[in-house]
Write a protein that holds these residues in place. Structure first.
Motif: not given
Length: 214
Positions: A100-107, A114-126
């Protein structure tokens, strides 16, 4: 932690303290690297020279294992434990996970970005993953394990997927379930059978202090 099977274990997980449990002194680098070189510990690809950060408000997993391993950079010699391109890691395997509210980052190397990826920010759709394997150097959060077994031989692990096994004679633990809140992780690699990134949002952050997950 209590090793009694069938109990739930709750605690603050700081890898510097937890490493003495997961990778005890007897689990030396030479044994790990030898196991990898002979096929006892799977190494599916060479890692880059960079680690990346992952955070999530909550991870819910079914089928959890953890054991020691090694990640080797391209050009490294997995037969040589002194090679600086070999990195000792804690390997976590989860058969099925929701994040839930996943984040991935790398310099980005040599750039103020940096590159930042986000997903699953909707609590009903992780975000969801199956057969998840993570080579990590750091893990922090509040963790609850269901029906945990601590001290099992790493070659006998059965709950994290077919490939989630370590070297015979080495320390490992496994549980039927795991929940980690406030997850903060630094890793060398992640593999998964499937990885569903619901609401995927990828961006590039620039400046003197580019965005990271934490």
């Amino acid at each position: 932690m209590s090793p009694a099977q069938g109990s739930a274990v709750r605690g603050r997980t700081r890898w510097k303290r937890f490493a003495t449990v997961v990778v005890p002194a007897g689990f030396i680098a030479g044994a790990i690297v030898f196991g990898q070189a002979t096929g006892a510990i799977a190494a599916s690809f060479s890692v880059s020279g960079q680690q990346f950060k992952v955070s999530a408000d909550r991870l819910e997993g079914t089928g959890f294992v953890q054991y020691g391993g090694v990640a080797t950079e391209k050009g490294g010699d997995p037969r040589n434990p002194a090679d600086p391109k070999n990195h000792l890691v804690a390997v976590s395997g989860i058969a099925s996970a929701k994040l839930y509210n996943l984040c991935q980052s790398v310099r980005i190397p040599n750039l103020p970005a940096s590159m930042v990826i986000r997903a699953g920010r909707d609590a009903n759709h992780p975000a969801e993953a199956t057969d998840l394997l993570i080579d990590m150097s750091s893990l922090k959060g509040d963790a609850t394990f269901g029906n945990i077994q601590i001290g099992i031989d790493a070659s006998d692990l059965s709950k994290g997927g077919a490939n989630a096994k370590g070297l015979q004679g080495s320390f490992a633990q496994q549980a039927d379930s795991v929940t980690i809140t406030g997850l903060k992780q630094v890793a060398w690699s992640t593999t998964a059978g499937t990885f569903k990134l619901t609401g995927l949002d990828l961006g590039i952050s620039t400046g003197s202090n580019p965005e990271e997950c934490f």
